[in-house]
Design an enzyme around this catalytic site. Structure first.
Site, PDB file in Angstrom:
ATOM      1  N   GLU A   1     -15.521  24.281 -35.685  1.00  0.00           N
ATOM      2  CA  GLU A   1     -16.975  24.410 -35.830  1.00  0.00           C
ATOM      3  C   GLU A   1     -17.057  25.418 -36.355  1.00  0.00           C
ATOM      4  OE1 GLU A   1     -18.106  25.466 -31.253  1.00  0.00           O
ATOM      5  OE2 GLU A   1     -16.929  23.622 -30.971  1.00  0.00           O
TER       6      GLU A   1
HETATM    7  N1  CAA Z   1     -29.493  28.334 -36.744  1.00  0.00           N
HETATM    8  C1  CAA Z   1     -30.908  27.635 -36.954  1.00  0.00           C
HETATM    9  N2  CAA Z   1     -31.412  26.912 -38.148  1.00  0.00           N
HETATM   10  C2  CAA Z   1     -30.012  27.235 -39.485  1.00  0.00           C
HETATM   11  C3  CAA Z   1     -28.668  27.899 -39.578  1.00  0.00           C
HETATM   12  C4  CAA Z   1     -28.698  28.235 -36.978  1.00  0.00           C
HETATM   13  N3  CAA Z   1     -27.583  28.510 -37.420  1.00  0.00           N
HETATM   14  N4  CAA Z   1     -28.094  28.289 -39.871  1.00  0.00           N
HETATM   15  C5  CAA Z   1     -28.418  26.606 -41.111  1.00  0.00           C
HETATM   16  N5  CAA Z   1     -29.918  26.414 -40.470  1.00  0.00           N
HETATM   17  C6  CAA Z   1     -31.361  25.805 -40.948  1.00  0.00           C
HETATM   18  C7  CAA Z   1     -31.320  26.593 -42.251  1.00  0.00           C
HETATM   19  O1  CAA Z   1     -32.444  27.634 -41.999  1.00  0.00           O
HETATM   20  C8  CAA Z   1     -31.940  25.317 -43.262  1.00  0.00           C
HETATM   21  O2  CAA Z   1     -33.480  24.831 -42.973  1.00  0.00           O
HETATM   22  P1  CAA Z   1     -34.506  25.537 -43.538  1.00  0.00           P
HETATM   23  O3  CAA Z   1     -34.418  24.373 -44.521  1.00  0.00           O
HETATM   24  O4  CAA Z   1     -35.733  24.720 -42.484  1.00  0.00           O
HETATM   25  O5  CAA Z   1     -34.544  26.696 -43.955  1.00  0.00           O
HETATM   26  C9  CAA Z   1     -31.048  23.960 -43.160  1.00  0.00           C
HETATM   27  O6  CAA Z   1     -30.410  24.850 -41.457  1.00  0.00           O
HETATM   28  C10 CAA Z   1     -30.114  24.004 -43.875  1.00  0.00           C
HETATM   29  O7  CAA Z   1     -29.527  25.674 -44.325  1.00  0.00           O
HETATM   30  P2  CAA Z   1     -28.415  25.314 -45.339  1.00  0.00           P
HETATM   31  O8  CAA Z   1     -29.235  25.574 -46.281  1.00  0.00           O
HETATM   32  O9  CAA Z   1     -28.200  27.177 -45.677  1.00  0.00           O
HETATM   33  O10 CAA Z   1     -27.398  24.525 -45.629  1.00  0.00           O
HETATM   34  P3  CAA Z   1     -26.091  24.056 -46.472  1.00  0.00           P
HETATM   35  O11 CAA Z   1     -25.623  22.998 -46.433  1.00  0.00           O
HETATM   36  O12 CAA Z   1     -25.847  24.969 -46.891  1.00  0.00           O
HETATM   37  O13 CAA Z   1     -24.692  24.484 -45.208  1.00  0.00           O
HETATM   38  C11 CAA Z   1     -23.372  25.513 -42.721  1.00  0.00           C
HETATM   39  C12 CAA Z   1     -24.648  25.874 -44.256  1.00  0.00           C
HETATM   40  C13 CAA Z   1     -23.978  26.861 -42.547  1.00  0.00           C
HETATM   41  C14 CAA Z   1     -22.253  25.823 -44.578  1.00  0.00           C
HETATM   42  C15 CAA Z   1     -23.950  24.068 -42.145  1.00  0.00           C
HETATM   43  O14 CAA Z   1     -22.985  23.204 -43.663  1.00  0.00           O
HETATM   44  C16 CAA Z   1     -22.234  24.307 -41.749  1.00  0.00           C
HETATM   45  O15 CAA Z   1     -22.496  24.813 -40.713  1.00  0.00           O
HETATM   46  N6  CAA Z   1     -21.274  23.503 -42.050  1.00  0.00           N
HETATM   47  C17 CAA Z   1     -19.647  23.199 -41.208  1.00  0.00           C
HETATM   48  C18 CAA Z   1     -20.149  22.347 -40.202  1.00  0.00           C
HETATM   49  C19 CAA Z   1     -19.117  22.957 -39.070  1.00  0.00           C
HETATM   50  O16 CAA Z   1     -19.465  23.666 -37.980  1.00  0.00           O
HETATM   51  N7  CAA Z   1     -18.713  21.799 -38.403  1.00  0.00           N
HETATM   52  C20 CAA Z   1     -17.821  21.814 -37.121  1.00  0.00           C
HETATM   53  C21 CAA Z   1     -17.987  20.201 -36.436  1.00  0.00           C
HETATM   54  S1  CAA Z   1     -17.929  20.294 -35.209  1.00  0.00           S
HETATM   55  C22 CAA Z   1     -17.225  20.462 -34.314  1.00  0.00           C
HETATM   56  O17 CAA Z   1     -15.941  20.902 -34.869  1.00  0.00           O
HETATM   57  C23 CAA Z   1     -16.420  20.329 -32.895  1.00  0.00           C
HETATM   58  C24 CAA Z   1     -15.664  20.372 -32.000  1.00  0.00           C
HETATM   59  O18 CAA Z   1     -15.653  18.518 -31.597  1.00  0.00           O
HETATM   60  C25 CAA Z   1     -14.554  21.770 -31.907  1.00  0.00           C
END
Ligand code: CAA
Length: 380
Positions: free
Chosen positions: A363
Protein backbone atom coordinates in the site's frame (compact mmCIF):
# COMPACT_ATOMS: atom_id res chain seq x y z
CA UNK A 1 -9.41 17.74 23.05
CA UNK A 2 -10.54 14.31 24.22
CA UNK A 3 -8.22 11.31 24.11
CA UNK A 4 -10.86 8.94 25.49
CA UNK A 5 -12.38 6.21 23.36
CA UNK A 6 -16.18 5.99 23.38
CA UNK A 7 -17.98 3.08 25.11
CA UNK A 8 -18.69 1.55 21.74
CA UNK A 9 -15.08 1.87 20.56
CA UNK A 10 -13.83 0.28 23.80
CA UNK A 11 -16.29 -2.59 23.46
CA UNK A 12 -15.28 -3.38 19.90
CA UNK A 13 -11.59 -3.22 20.86
CA UNK A 14 -12.24 -5.69 23.67
CA UNK A 15 -14.23 -7.99 21.39
CA UNK A 16 -11.37 -8.00 18.88
CA UNK A 17 -8.81 -8.66 21.62
CA UNK A 18 -10.80 -11.64 22.95
CA UNK A 19 -11.35 -12.96 19.46
CA UNK A 20 -7.64 -12.73 18.62
CA UNK A 21 -6.63 -14.46 21.85
CA UNK A 22 -9.23 -17.22 21.69
CA UNK A 23 -9.58 -17.84 17.98
CA UNK A 24 -6.41 -16.63 16.26
CA UNK A 25 -3.65 -17.50 18.69
CA UNK A 26 -4.30 -21.26 18.63
CA UNK A 27 -2.82 -22.44 15.33
CA UNK A 28 -1.16 -19.18 14.30
CA UNK A 29 2.32 -20.77 14.24
CA UNK A 30 1.12 -23.74 12.18
CA UNK A 31 -0.74 -21.55 9.69
CA UNK A 32 2.40 -19.45 9.25
CA UNK A 33 4.55 -22.53 8.78
CA UNK A 34 2.23 -24.15 6.24
CA UNK A 35 1.28 -20.87 4.52
CA UNK A 36 -2.31 -21.83 5.27
CA UNK A 37 -5.11 -19.39 4.52
CA UNK A 38 -7.18 -18.81 7.73
CA UNK A 39 -10.48 -19.91 6.18
CA UNK A 40 -12.33 -20.73 9.40
CA UNK A 41 -11.02 -17.61 11.12
CA UNK A 42 -12.19 -15.42 8.23
CA UNK A 43 -15.66 -16.94 8.58
CA UNK A 44 -15.68 -16.03 12.27
CA UNK A 45 -14.44 -12.51 11.55
CA UNK A 46 -17.32 -12.16 9.08
CA UNK A 47 -19.79 -13.22 11.81
CA UNK A 48 -18.35 -10.53 14.09
CA UNK A 49 -18.86 -7.93 11.37
CA UNK A 50 -15.12 -7.27 10.96
CA UNK A 51 -15.09 -7.59 7.17
CA UNK A 52 -17.33 -4.62 6.41
CA UNK A 53 -16.74 -2.51 9.47
CA UNK A 54 -17.15 0.92 7.91
CA UNK A 55 -19.76 -0.06 5.33
CA UNK A 56 -23.28 1.13 5.95
CA UNK A 57 -25.72 -1.50 7.32
CA UNK A 58 -27.83 -0.79 4.23
CA UNK A 59 -25.16 -2.69 2.27
CA UNK A 60 -24.46 -5.43 4.79
CA UNK A 61 -21.79 -3.63 6.82
CA UNK A 62 -21.41 -2.77 10.51
CA UNK A 63 -21.59 1.02 10.00
CA UNK A 64 -18.75 1.80 12.41
CA UNK A 65 -16.23 4.60 12.33
CA UNK A 66 -12.60 4.44 11.24
CA UNK A 67 -11.38 4.64 14.84
CA UNK A 68 -13.23 1.41 15.67
CA UNK A 69 -11.73 -0.13 12.55
CA UNK A 70 -8.16 0.75 13.55
CA UNK A 71 -8.80 -0.62 17.05
CA UNK A 72 -9.84 -3.95 15.54
CA UNK A 73 -6.90 -3.91 13.14
CA UNK A 74 -4.49 -3.30 16.03
CA UNK A 75 -5.88 -6.11 18.20
CA UNK A 76 -5.94 -8.69 15.39
CA UNK A 77 -2.46 -7.71 14.21
CA UNK A 78 -0.99 -8.23 17.68
CA UNK A 79 -1.58 -11.94 17.13
CA UNK A 80 -2.06 -12.63 13.44
CA UNK A 81 -1.12 -10.09 10.78
CA UNK A 82 -2.11 -12.55 8.05
CA UNK A 83 -5.71 -12.22 9.23
CA UNK A 84 -5.54 -8.46 9.63
CA UNK A 85 -4.40 -7.85 6.05
CA UNK A 86 -7.50 -9.73 4.88
CA UNK A 87 -9.61 -7.44 7.07
CA UNK A 88 -7.74 -4.38 5.81
CA UNK A 89 -7.97 -5.07 2.08
CA UNK A 90 -11.63 -6.09 2.25
CA UNK A 91 -12.63 -3.07 4.37
CA UNK A 92 -10.49 -0.20 3.15
CA UNK A 93 -9.77 -1.00 -0.45
CA UNK A 94 -12.68 -3.08 -1.67
CA UNK A 95 -15.78 -2.20 0.39
CA UNK A 96 -14.88 1.44 0.94
CA UNK A 97 -14.04 1.90 -2.75
CA UNK A 98 -17.31 0.35 -3.88
CA UNK A 99 -19.47 2.16 -1.35
CA UNK A 100 -18.01 5.55 -2.21
CA UNK A 101 -17.63 5.26 -5.98
CA UNK A 102 -19.77 2.31 -7.13
CA UNK A 103 -23.20 2.59 -8.75
CA UNK A 104 -26.31 1.49 -6.86
CA UNK A 105 -26.42 -1.70 -8.97
CA UNK A 106 -22.75 -2.47 -8.23
CA UNK A 107 -23.35 -1.96 -4.52
CA UNK A 108 -26.38 -4.23 -4.51
CA UNK A 109 -24.71 -6.91 -6.58
CA UNK A 110 -21.26 -6.95 -4.93
CA UNK A 111 -20.90 -4.75 -1.86
CA UNK A 112 -23.57 -6.41 0.27
CA UNK A 113 -21.93 -9.83 -0.03
CA UNK A 114 -18.44 -8.40 0.47
CA UNK A 115 -19.29 -6.33 3.54
CA UNK A 116 -21.08 -9.21 5.24
CA UNK A 117 -18.02 -11.38 4.57
CA UNK A 118 -20.00 -13.90 2.55
CA UNK A 119 -17.28 -13.42 -0.07
CA UNK A 120 -13.99 -11.52 0.05
CA UNK A 121 -12.43 -9.10 -2.38
CA UNK A 122 -9.04 -8.20 -3.81
CA UNK A 123 -7.57 -4.91 -5.02
CA UNK A 124 -5.42 -5.27 -8.14
CA UNK A 125 -3.17 -2.33 -8.95
CA UNK A 126 0.43 -3.62 -8.81
CA UNK A 127 2.05 -5.12 -11.86
CA UNK A 128 5.47 -6.68 -12.54
CA UNK A 129 6.67 -3.25 -13.69
CA UNK A 130 4.19 -0.96 -11.95
CA UNK A 131 4.53 -1.19 -8.19
CA UNK A 132 5.49 2.20 -6.79
CA UNK A 133 5.20 3.75 -10.25
CA UNK A 134 1.49 3.02 -10.34
CA UNK A 135 0.59 5.24 -13.33
CA UNK A 136 2.65 2.96 -15.63
CA UNK A 137 -0.15 0.42 -16.00
CA UNK A 138 0.51 -2.14 -18.74
CA UNK A 139 -2.77 -4.02 -18.25
CA UNK A 140 -5.15 -2.80 -20.93
CA UNK A 141 -8.94 -2.48 -21.00
CA UNK A 142 -10.14 -1.81 -24.52
CA UNK A 143 -13.77 -0.90 -25.13
CA UNK A 144 -15.58 -3.08 -27.69
CA UNK A 145 -19.31 -3.52 -28.32
CA UNK A 146 -20.50 -2.49 -24.87
CA UNK A 147 -17.77 -4.45 -23.08
CA UNK A 148 -14.17 -3.98 -22.07
CA UNK A 149 -11.56 -6.56 -23.07
CA UNK A 150 -8.90 -6.86 -20.40
CA UNK A 151 -5.37 -8.16 -20.99
CA UNK A 152 -2.34 -8.15 -18.72
CA UNK A 153 -0.83 -9.36 -15.47
CA UNK A 154 -1.14 -8.22 -11.86
CA UNK A 155 1.35 -9.08 -9.13
CA UNK A 156 1.41 -9.65 -5.36
CA UNK A 157 -2.36 -9.59 -5.04
CA UNK A 158 -3.61 -10.12 -1.48
CA UNK A 159 -6.54 -12.62 -1.39
CA UNK A 160 -5.52 -13.40 -4.99
CA UNK A 161 -6.63 -17.04 -4.92
CA UNK A 162 -9.45 -16.81 -2.39
CA UNK A 163 -11.34 -13.69 -3.46
CA UNK A 164 -14.52 -13.84 -5.53
CA UNK A 165 -14.53 -10.18 -6.54
CA UNK A 166 -11.50 -8.29 -7.88
CA UNK A 167 -11.18 -4.53 -8.39
CA UNK A 168 -8.79 -4.28 -11.32
CA UNK A 169 -7.01 -1.14 -12.51
CA UNK A 170 -6.20 -1.02 -16.25
CA UNK A 171 -5.25 1.41 -19.00
CA UNK A 172 -7.94 2.24 -21.56
CA UNK A 173 -6.46 5.31 -23.30
CA UNK A 174 -2.62 5.13 -23.10
CA UNK A 175 -2.28 8.50 -24.84
CA UNK A 176 -4.02 10.13 -21.87
CA UNK A 177 -1.55 8.55 -19.40
CA UNK A 178 -3.03 8.33 -15.88
CA UNK A 179 -6.18 10.13 -17.02
CA UNK A 180 -6.92 7.16 -19.32
CA UNK A 181 -6.88 4.57 -16.54
CA UNK A 182 -10.08 2.80 -15.40
CA UNK A 183 -11.09 0.54 -12.52
CA UNK A 184 -13.28 -2.53 -13.10
CA UNK A 185 -15.09 -5.15 -11.08
CA UNK A 186 -14.11 -8.66 -12.16
CA UNK A 187 -15.48 -11.94 -10.90
CA UNK A 188 -13.56 -15.14 -10.34
CA UNK A 189 -14.27 -17.59 -13.13
CA UNK A 190 -14.74 -15.03 -15.91
CA UNK A 191 -13.38 -16.69 -19.08
CA UNK A 192 -9.71 -15.76 -19.61
CA UNK A 193 -9.15 -14.83 -15.95
CA UNK A 194 -6.39 -17.04 -14.60
CA UNK A 195 -4.97 -17.17 -11.09
CA UNK A 196 -1.19 -17.56 -11.03
CA UNK A 197 0.87 -19.53 -8.51
CA UNK A 198 0.80 -18.63 -4.81
CA UNK A 199 3.78 -16.54 -3.68
CA UNK A 200 6.14 -18.08 -1.07
CA UNK A 201 6.58 -15.20 1.38
CA UNK A 202 8.85 -14.10 4.23
CA UNK A 203 5.95 -12.94 6.41
CA UNK A 204 2.14 -12.75 6.55
CA UNK A 205 2.40 -16.28 5.24
CA UNK A 206 -1.22 -17.14 6.02
CA UNK A 207 -2.41 -14.47 3.63
CA UNK A 208 -2.98 -15.68 0.11
CA UNK A 209 -0.87 -13.77 -2.42
CA UNK A 210 -0.95 -14.50 -6.14
CA UNK A 211 -0.29 -13.04 -9.53
CA UNK A 212 -3.32 -12.77 -11.82
CA UNK A 213 -3.35 -13.16 -15.57
CA UNK A 214 -6.01 -11.70 -17.89
CA UNK A 215 -6.33 -13.05 -21.41
CA UNK A 216 -9.11 -11.28 -23.31
CA UNK A 217 -11.36 -11.15 -20.25
CA UNK A 218 -14.71 -9.70 -21.35
CA UNK A 219 -16.10 -7.35 -18.71
CA UNK A 220 -19.51 -5.64 -19.04
CA UNK A 221 -19.34 -1.87 -19.34
CA UNK A 222 -21.51 -1.52 -16.22
CA UNK A 223 -18.64 -3.05 -14.23
CA UNK A 224 -16.49 0.05 -14.71
CA UNK A 225 -16.22 2.13 -11.53
CA UNK A 226 -16.90 5.83 -12.04
CA UNK A 227 -16.55 7.93 -15.19
CA UNK A 228 -14.24 6.93 -18.03
CA UNK A 229 -10.69 7.77 -16.86
CA UNK A 230 -11.48 7.83 -13.12
CA UNK A 231 -9.46 4.66 -12.36
CA UNK A 232 -6.22 6.23 -11.14
CA UNK A 233 -7.99 8.70 -8.88
CA UNK A 234 -10.09 5.80 -7.61
CA UNK A 235 -6.91 3.87 -6.74
CA UNK A 236 -5.28 6.85 -5.03
CA UNK A 237 -8.35 7.81 -3.00
CA UNK A 238 -8.91 4.23 -1.93
CA UNK A 239 -5.26 3.70 -1.01
CA UNK A 240 -5.23 6.89 1.09
CA UNK A 241 -7.67 5.18 3.48
CA UNK A 242 -6.02 1.79 3.03
CA UNK A 243 -2.81 3.25 4.42
CA UNK A 244 -4.54 4.03 7.70
CA UNK A 245 -5.48 0.34 7.98
CA UNK A 246 -1.91 -0.79 7.29
CA UNK A 247 -0.61 1.77 9.78
CA UNK A 248 -2.93 0.18 12.35
CA UNK A 249 -1.64 -3.24 11.36
CA UNK A 250 1.93 -2.04 11.94
CA UNK A 251 0.88 -0.58 15.29
CA UNK A 252 -0.60 -3.94 16.27
CA UNK A 253 2.52 -5.87 15.28
CA UNK A 254 4.60 -3.44 17.35
CA UNK A 255 2.28 -3.66 20.38
CA UNK A 256 2.14 -7.45 20.15
CA UNK A 257 5.93 -7.74 20.06
CA UNK A 258 6.32 -5.22 22.90
CA UNK A 259 3.80 -6.98 25.16
CA UNK A 260 5.53 -10.34 24.63
CA UNK A 261 8.96 -8.82 25.31
CA UNK A 262 7.76 -7.07 28.47
CA UNK A 263 6.20 -10.25 29.87
CA UNK A 264 9.25 -12.31 29.00
CA UNK A 265 11.59 -9.80 30.65
CA UNK A 266 9.65 -10.17 33.91
CA UNK A 267 10.17 -13.95 34.10
CA UNK A 268 13.48 -14.61 32.41
CA UNK A 269 16.40 -14.36 34.81
CA UNK A 270 20.08 -13.62 34.25
CA UNK A 271 22.83 -12.58 36.64
CA UNK A 272 20.56 -13.37 39.56
CA UNK A 273 17.57 -11.20 38.65
CA UNK A 274 14.72 -10.86 36.14
CA UNK A 275 16.15 -9.29 33.01
CA UNK A 276 13.74 -6.31 33.19
CA UNK A 277 15.84 -5.20 36.17
CA UNK A 278 18.83 -4.68 33.90
CA UNK A 279 18.86 -1.16 32.58
CA UNK A 280 19.86 -2.43 29.13
CA UNK A 281 16.48 -4.18 28.90
CA UNK A 282 14.40 -1.63 30.83
CA UNK A 283 15.56 1.19 28.51
CA UNK A 284 14.67 -0.89 25.46
CA UNK A 285 11.14 -1.31 26.87
CA UNK A 286 10.93 2.43 27.56
CA UNK A 287 11.90 3.25 23.97
CA UNK A 288 9.52 0.68 22.53
CA UNK A 289 6.58 1.90 24.59
CA UNK A 290 7.23 5.57 23.80
CA UNK A 291 7.48 4.91 20.07
CA UNK A 292 4.34 2.77 20.09
CA UNK A 293 2.39 5.52 21.86
CA UNK A 294 3.61 8.05 19.27
CA UNK A 295 2.58 5.70 16.45
CA UNK A 296 -0.82 5.14 18.10
CA UNK A 297 -1.46 8.88 18.19
CA UNK A 298 -0.61 9.24 14.50
CA UNK A 299 -2.86 6.30 13.58
CA UNK A 300 -5.81 7.55 15.62
CA UNK A 301 -5.35 11.09 14.32
CA UNK A 302 -5.47 9.85 10.72
CA UNK A 303 -8.61 7.80 11.49
CA UNK A 304 -10.15 10.83 13.22
CA UNK A 305 -9.35 13.01 10.19
CA UNK A 306 -11.17 10.51 7.97
CA UNK A 307 -14.17 10.28 10.29
CA UNK A 308 -14.46 14.05 10.56
CA UNK A 309 -14.28 14.87 6.87
CA UNK A 310 -10.75 16.29 6.97
CA UNK A 311 -8.12 15.52 4.37
CA UNK A 312 -6.25 12.36 5.42
CA UNK A 313 -3.74 11.84 2.60
CA UNK A 314 -0.94 13.29 4.71
CA UNK A 315 -1.97 12.06 8.13
CA UNK A 316 -2.52 8.53 6.76
CA UNK A 317 0.85 8.54 4.99
CA UNK A 318 2.62 9.83 8.13
CA UNK A 319 0.90 7.21 10.28
CA UNK A 320 1.93 4.42 7.91
CA UNK A 321 5.50 5.70 7.50
CA UNK A 322 6.08 6.00 11.23
CA UNK A 323 4.10 3.02 12.51
CA UNK A 324 5.74 0.65 10.02
CA UNK A 325 9.21 1.79 11.17
CA UNK A 326 8.14 1.31 14.79
CA UNK A 327 6.81 -2.16 13.94
CA UNK A 328 10.14 -3.15 12.42
CA UNK A 329 12.28 -1.64 15.20
CA UNK A 330 10.10 -2.98 18.01
CA UNK A 331 9.90 -6.49 16.59
CA UNK A 332 13.69 -6.64 16.18
CA UNK A 333 14.19 -5.47 19.77
CA UNK A 334 11.58 -7.95 21.01
CA UNK A 335 13.58 -10.77 19.41
CA UNK A 336 16.74 -9.35 21.02
CA UNK A 337 15.13 -9.25 24.47
CA UNK A 338 14.07 -12.90 24.04
CA UNK A 339 17.68 -13.83 23.17
CA UNK A 340 17.97 -17.39 21.83
CA UNK A 341 14.28 -17.98 22.44
CA UNK A 342 13.48 -15.03 20.20
CA UNK A 343 14.84 -17.00 17.29
CA UNK A 344 12.48 -19.89 17.98
CA UNK A 345 8.96 -20.07 16.51
CA UNK A 346 7.07 -20.92 19.71
CA UNK A 347 7.87 -17.51 21.22
CA UNK A 348 6.01 -15.68 18.39
CA UNK A 349 8.35 -12.68 18.12
CA UNK A 350 10.32 -14.02 15.15
CA UNK A 351 7.02 -14.24 13.22
CA UNK A 352 6.08 -10.70 14.20
CA UNK A 353 9.51 -9.55 13.00
CA UNK A 354 8.97 -11.21 9.62
CA UNK A 355 5.40 -9.87 9.43
CA UNK A 356 6.52 -6.32 10.28
CA UNK A 357 8.58 -5.91 7.11
CA UNK A 358 5.64 -5.93 4.71
CA UNK A 359 4.11 -2.88 6.39
CA UNK A 360 7.01 -0.85 4.97
CA UNK A 361 6.28 -2.17 1.48
CA UNK A 362 2.62 -2.70 0.60
CA UNK A 363 0.00 0.00 0.00
CA UNK A 364 2.92 2.28 -0.84
CA UNK A 365 6.50 1.77 0.33
CA UNK A 366 7.96 4.07 2.99
CA UNK A 367 9.67 5.98 0.19
CA UNK A 368 6.28 6.52 -1.52
CA UNK A 369 4.83 7.77 1.79
CA UNK A 370 7.64 10.34 1.90
CA UNK A 371 6.71 11.46 -1.63
CA UNK A 372 3.07 11.85 -0.57
CA UNK A 373 4.00 13.71 2.62
CA UNK A 374 6.58 16.03 1.07
CA UNK A 375 4.39 16.89 -1.94
CA UNK A 376 1.50 17.60 0.41
CA UNK A 377 3.63 19.86 2.62
CA UNK A 378 5.09 21.77 -0.28
CA UNK A 379 1.67 22.31 -1.85
CA UNK A 380 0.36 24.00 1.31
N1 CAA B 1 -6.36 11.49 -4.12
C1 CAA B 1 -6.84 11.89 -5.33
N2 CAA B 1 -6.04 12.04 -6.39
C2 CAA B 1 -4.72 11.79 -6.26
C3 CAA B 1 -4.17 11.37 -5.03
C4 CAA B 1 -5.06 11.22 -3.94
N3 CAA B 1 -4.63 10.80 -2.75
N4 CAA B 1 -2.85 11.20 -5.20
C5 CAA B 1 -2.58 11.49 -6.50
N5 CAA B 1 -3.71 11.84 -7.12
C6 CAA B 1 -3.90 12.25 -8.51
C7 CAA B 1 -3.12 13.53 -8.82
O1 CAA B 1 -3.85 14.66 -8.46
C8 CAA B 1 -2.94 13.41 -10.33
O2 CAA B 1 -4.12 13.76 -10.99
P1 CAA B 1 -4.23 15.09 -11.91
O3 CAA B 1 -3.15 14.96 -12.95
O4 CAA B 1 -5.60 15.05 -12.44
O5 CAA B 1 -3.97 16.23 -10.97
C9 CAA B 1 -2.78 11.91 -10.53
O6 CAA B 1 -3.32 11.27 -9.37
C10 CAA B 1 -1.35 11.48 -10.71
O7 CAA B 1 -0.64 11.92 -9.58
P2 CAA B 1 0.91 12.22 -9.64
O8 CAA B 1 1.22 13.15 -10.77
O9 CAA B 1 1.30 12.65 -8.26
O10 CAA B 1 1.49 10.79 -10.04
P3 CAA B 1 2.89 10.12 -9.81
O11 CAA B 1 3.18 9.25 -10.97
O12 CAA B 1 3.92 11.14 -9.44
O13 CAA B 1 2.64 9.10 -8.60
C11 CAA B 1 2.27 8.31 -6.39
C12 CAA B 1 1.98 9.37 -7.44
C13 CAA B 1 1.78 8.90 -5.09
C14 CAA B 1 3.74 8.00 -6.27
C15 CAA B 1 1.47 7.03 -6.75
O14 CAA B 1 1.93 6.45 -7.95
C16 CAA B 1 1.48 5.97 -5.66
O15 CAA B 1 0.77 6.10 -4.66
N6 CAA B 1 2.27 4.89 -5.83
C17 CAA B 1 2.23 3.77 -4.89
C18 CAA B 1 1.19 2.77 -5.29
C19 CAA B 1 0.79 1.88 -4.15
O16 CAA B 1 0.50 2.31 -3.04
N7 CAA B 1 0.69 0.59 -4.44
C20 CAA B 1 0.22 -0.33 -3.49
C21 CAA B 1 -0.45 -1.47 -4.16
S1 CAA B 1 -1.97 -1.94 -3.49
C22 CAA B 1 -1.62 -3.01 -2.24
O17 CAA B 1 -0.54 -3.11 -1.74
C23 CAA B 1 -2.81 -3.70 -1.77
C24 CAA B 1 -2.62 -4.98 -1.09
O18 CAA B 1 -2.98 -6.01 -1.62
C25 CAA B 1 -2.15 -4.99 0.32
Amino acid sequence: MDFKLSEEQLLIKEAARDFAKNELLPGVIERDEKQEFPKEQVKKMAELGFLGMMTSPEYGGSGMDTISYVMVMEEISKIDASCSVIVSVNNSLVCWGLENYGTEEQKKKYLTRLASGEIIGAFCLSEPEAGSDATSQKTTAIEKDGHYIINGTKNWITNGGTADVYLVIAQTHPEKKHKGINAFILEKGMPGFEIGPKEQKLGIRGSDTHSLIFNDVKVPKENRIGEDGFGFKFAMKTLAGGRIGIAAQALGIASGAYELAKEYSKVRKSFGTEICNHQAIAFKLADMHTQIEAARHLVIKAAWDKDNGHDYDLSGAMAKLYASQVAMDTAIEAVQIHGGNGYVKEYHVERLMRDAKITQIYEGTSEIQKIVISRGLLAE
